[in-house]
Scaffold this active site. Structure first.
Site, PDB file in Angstrom:
ATOM      1  N   VAL A 154       0.850  -1.199   0.000  1.00 15.94           N
ATOM      2  CA  VAL A 154       0.000   0.000   0.000  1.00 15.94           C
ATOM      3  C   VAL A 154       0.889   1.254   0.000  1.00 15.94           C
ATOM      4  CG1 VAL A 154      -1.808   1.254   1.218  1.00 15.94           C
ATOM      5  CG2 VAL A 154      -1.847  -1.251   1.161  1.00 15.94           C
ATOM      6  N   TYR A 155       1.940   1.237   0.825  1.00 14.94           N
ATOM      7  CA  TYR A 155       2.884   2.363   0.837  1.00 14.94           C
ATOM      8  C   TYR A 155       3.488   2.530  -0.564  1.00 14.94           C
ATOM      9  CZ  TYR A 155       6.995   5.187   2.057  1.00 14.94           C
ATOM     10  OH  TYR A 155       7.949   6.171   2.102  1.00 14.94           O
TER      11      TYR A 155
END
Ligand code: NAD
Length: 269
Positions: A154-155
């Site tokens: 996600v990062y």
């Protein structure tokens, strides 16, 4: 972009690299440093600490909240006048969980702060810069936005998105012959606490002082894209020429990049 005599706003400026860049900008003669951060305690201590270098103003703004950004913009313009340089530095990583374990809140918060917030902040300050035909937007993304990496899906996605937007904005401004400049920065792991626990087998973890200085230099030189360290510029090249399984093997296993997040703990508080 000249830093001396400029008014510079740094989001996430009450900690880590944002705070260091604020100090460096003041040391280079910036007229006013404006800090936007979500952590009021850190804002207070940073304003006190950096005020010995010049004029510093701190505001609590959640940069992922559009209304707060708009209100913050109006307040800054009223109290400080036009801003010359915006550094979108605020960012988060919530955990090293694999994607199947990520919650809805972790996903939306990460994309909200790392990808959407730089757009909100830039959308607020860009029209004034366009009117003056001068200004600089610097977007701190990540090396994690240039290659896939397990336990930071996600990062990584949030930073890939930020790179794509930042690059497109730069090309758009260039096409309209604007003198407003955009610098995209993609640093490798840096020892600020954000990525505590990360183990890097081949490439050394960077010192925040070094990365902050490189970013300030990139703004001064109107650098288009600053991969830090420089070798990261070639990642796209290797991805292009190597078959993907071979790239995965060399970068992921031999260089150990795909295991860097295995022991991540992150900042404790
Ligand atoms: N440290 C690294 O290894 C590394 C590597 C590559 C890129 N980066 C990026 O560099 C930037 C700075 O990282 P750092 O290591 O100095 O981190 P840091 O945690 O020291 O600083 C981040 C700052 O952002 C602030 N912030 C978080 N959410 C916010 C919000 N919603 N609104 C306003 N402020 C908010 C935090 O309070 C903090 O002061 C981040 O965007 C990060 O993703 C860091």
């Amino acid at each position: 972009m000249k830093i001396s005599n400029s008014k510079i706003l740094i989001t996430g400026g009450a900690s880590g690299m944002g705070k260091m860049m604020g100090r460096m900008a003041l040391e280079k003669g910036a007229k006013t440093l404006v800090i936007w951060d979500i952590n009021q305690e850190n804002i207070n201590s940073t304003v006190t600490e950096l005020s010995k270098y010049g004029e510093v103003k701190g505001y609590r703004v959640d940069v992922s909240d559009y209304d707060m950004v708009q209100k913050g913009y109006e307040q800054v313009v009223k109290e400080c006048g036009g801003i010359d340089i915006v550094v979108n530095c605020a960012g988060i990583i919530t955990s090293n969980k694999t994607f199947d374990q990520q919650t809805r809140q972790e996903i939306t918060r990460t994309i909200g702060i790392n990808t959407i917030a730089p757009m909100f902040v830039t959308r607020a300050f860009l029209p004034d810069m366009l009117k003056r035909d001068s200004g600089h937007i610097c977007n701190i993304t990540s090396a994690g936005g240039m290659l896939g990496n397990p336990r930071m899906s996600v990062y990584g996605a949030s930073k890939w998105g930020a790179i794509g937007w930042s690059e497109s904005l730069r090309i758009e401004l260039n096409a309209s012959h604007s003198h407003v400049r955009v610098t995209t920065v993609a640093p490798y792991y840096t020892n600020t606490g954000m990525f505590d626990g990360v183990k890097s087998k081949v490439f050394p973890i960077l010192k925040p002082e070094y990365v902050s200085r490189k970013i300030i230099r990139a703004i001064e030189k109107n650098t288009i894209f600053a991969g830090i360290p420089f070798g990261y510029h070639f990642i796209r090249f290797w991805q292009f020429i190597l078959p993907i399984p071979l790239f995965d093997f060399i970068f992921g296993e031999v260089f150990g990049i795909y295991h860097t997040m295995d022991h991540f703990t992150g900042r404790k508080n």
